[in-house]
Write a protein that holds these residues in place. Structure first.
Motif, short mmCIF file in Angstrom:
data_model
loop_
_atom_site.label_atom_id
_atom_site.label_comp_id
_atom_site.label_asym_id
_atom_site.label_seq_id
_atom_site.Cartn_x
_atom_site.Cartn_y
_atom_site.Cartn_z
N LYS A 58 -8.84 -14.18 3.45
CA LYS A 58 -9.95 -13.30 3.81
C LYS A 58 -9.61 -12.30 4.91
N ASP A 59 -8.55 -12.54 5.67
CA ASP A 59 -8.19 -11.74 6.83
C ASP A 59 -6.78 -11.18 6.64
N LYS A 60 -6.51 -10.06 7.31
CA LYS A 60 -5.16 -9.48 7.23
C LYS A 60 -4.88 -8.70 8.50
N VAL A 61 -3.62 -8.71 8.90
CA VAL A 61 -3.17 -7.94 10.06
C VAL A 61 -2.14 -6.92 9.61
N TRP A 62 -2.10 -5.82 10.35
CA TRP A 62 -1.07 -4.80 10.17
C TRP A 62 -0.45 -4.58 11.53
N VAL A 63 0.81 -4.99 11.66
CA VAL A 63 1.55 -4.87 12.91
C VAL A 63 2.56 -3.74 12.73
N VAL A 64 2.45 -2.71 13.56
CA VAL A 64 3.40 -1.59 13.51
C VAL A 64 4.43 -1.84 14.60
N GLU A 65 5.69 -1.90 14.19
CA GLU A 65 6.78 -2.18 15.13
C GLU A 65 7.82 -1.07 15.10
N SER A 66 8.38 -0.82 16.26
CA SER A 66 9.51 0.10 16.37
C SER A 66 10.49 -0.50 17.37
N GLU A 67 11.72 -0.63 16.96
CA GLU A 67 12.76 -1.22 17.82
C GLU A 67 12.32 -2.56 18.40
N GLY A 68 11.69 -3.38 17.55
CA GLY A 68 11.30 -4.74 17.95
C GLY A 68 10.06 -4.82 18.83
N LYS A 69 9.41 -3.68 19.07
CA LYS A 69 8.24 -3.66 19.96
C LYS A 69 7.00 -3.22 19.18
N MET A 70 5.86 -3.86 19.47
CA MET A 70 4.62 -3.48 18.82
C MET A 70 4.15 -2.12 19.35
N VAL A 71 3.90 -1.20 18.41
CA VAL A 71 3.44 0.14 18.79
C VAL A 71 2.10 0.48 18.13
N GLY A 72 1.62 -0.43 17.29
CA GLY A 72 0.33 -0.20 16.64
C GLY A 72 -0.17 -1.48 16.01
N PHE A 73 -1.48 -1.49 15.73
CA PHE A 73 -2.08 -2.70 15.19
C PHE A 73 -3.46 -2.39 14.65
N VAL A 74 -3.85 -3.12 13.63
CA VAL A 74 -5.24 -3.16 13.15
C VAL A 74 -5.39 -4.46 12.38
N LEU A 75 -6.61 -4.96 12.29
CA LEU A 75 -6.83 -6.13 11.46
C LEU A 75 -8.17 -6.07 10.76
N LYS A 106 -5.79 3.29 4.95
CA LYS A 106 -5.78 3.20 3.48
C LYS A 106 -5.44 1.77 3.05
N GLU A 107 -4.45 1.16 3.71
CA GLU A 107 -4.09 -0.22 3.36
C GLU A 107 -5.23 -1.17 3.72
N TRP A 108 -5.91 -0.91 4.84
CA TRP A 108 -7.06 -1.72 5.25
C TRP A 108 -8.14 -1.64 4.17
N MET A 109 -8.42 -0.42 3.69
CA MET A 109 -9.45 -0.21 2.67
C MET A 109 -9.07 -0.89 1.35
N GLU A 110 -7.80 -0.87 1.00
CA GLU A 110 -7.35 -1.54 -0.23
C GLU A 110 -7.60 -3.04 -0.15
N PHE A 111 -7.26 -3.65 0.98
CA PHE A 111 -7.48 -5.09 1.14
C PHE A 111 -8.98 -5.40 1.15
N PHE A 112 -9.76 -4.57 1.81
CA PHE A 112 -11.22 -4.70 1.83
C PHE A 112 -11.75 -4.74 0.39
N GLY A 113 -11.27 -3.83 -0.44
CA GLY A 113 -11.68 -3.78 -1.85
C GLY A 113 -11.22 -4.99 -2.64
N GLU A 114 -9.97 -5.41 -2.42
CA GLU A 114 -9.43 -6.57 -3.13
C GLU A 114 -10.23 -7.83 -2.84
N CYS A 115 -10.75 -7.94 -1.63
CA CYS A 115 -11.49 -9.13 -1.22
C CYS A 115 -12.97 -9.10 -1.64
N ASN A 116 -13.39 -7.98 -2.22
CA ASN A 116 -14.78 -7.84 -2.70
C ASN A 116 -15.82 -8.08 -1.61
#
Length: 168
Positions: A58-75, A106-116
């Motif tokens: 039911k939940d998903k995270v998106w971790v944006v990494e650059s050179e091993g460091k977190m530079v972005g996030f959404v869940l 866009k990826e967040w919206m796709e998962f939202f749709g997949e989960c109904n």
């Protein structure tokens, strides 16, 4: 436009990630919006809430990494009555303007749709114009706003909602 810095997006949580989400929020919001330690503490507390309820289906995270460091996030976090909450959408300044935020949404919206899910919501504050514009493009509508001092500074907290297209 120059090339974006190298980055990758992963959808798994690793040890250290929750602390990095809180630290990234603390740093960005302090530098760009004068938020104090109270905001970082709020993020830490609410991340614990997410972690305790975390459900891979039911939940998903998106971790944006650059050179091993977190530079972005959404869940996406599941909520009662078949609703989802968008939380912790953040991108370090040097990674903005390359379409990374749009890709995350866009990826967040796709998962939202997949989960109904029937609906989704988020909270933000006045002055987060780029994010608010992106939320609007994805179908979120501002429902209400209220003055708040929750984060140590006076701000106008805004509540946005999205009704699933299949529920309209």
């Amino acid at each position: 436009m120059h090339n974006p810095p190298e980055f990758l997006i992963r959808n798994t949580l690793k040890p250290g990630d929750l602390g990095q989400v809180a630290a990234l929020h603390g740093k960005v919001y302090s530098e760009e919006h004068d938020f104090g330690l109270g905001f970082e503490a709020y993020v830490m507390e609410s991340l614990l809430e997410f972690y305790r309820a975390y459900n891979l289906k039911k939940d998903k995270v998106w971790v944006v990494e650059s050179e091993g460091k977190m530079v972005g996030f959404v869940l996406l976090m599941h909520r009662p009555t078949n609703r989802a909450q968008l939380r912790y959408f953040i991108l370090a300044k040097e990674f903005r303007g390359f379409g990374i935020g749009s890709r995350l949404m866009k990826e967040w919206m796709e998962f939202f749709g997949e989960c109904n899910y029937d609906a989704a919501y988020l909270y933000t504050s006045l002055g987060m114009d780029a994010a608010a514009s992106l939320y609007g493009k994805m179908g979120f509508r501002k429902i209400s706003e209220m003055k708040s001092k929750n984060f140590g500074v006076l701000l106008l907290e805004q509540y946005y909602e999205l009704i699933s297209p299949t529920r309209l």
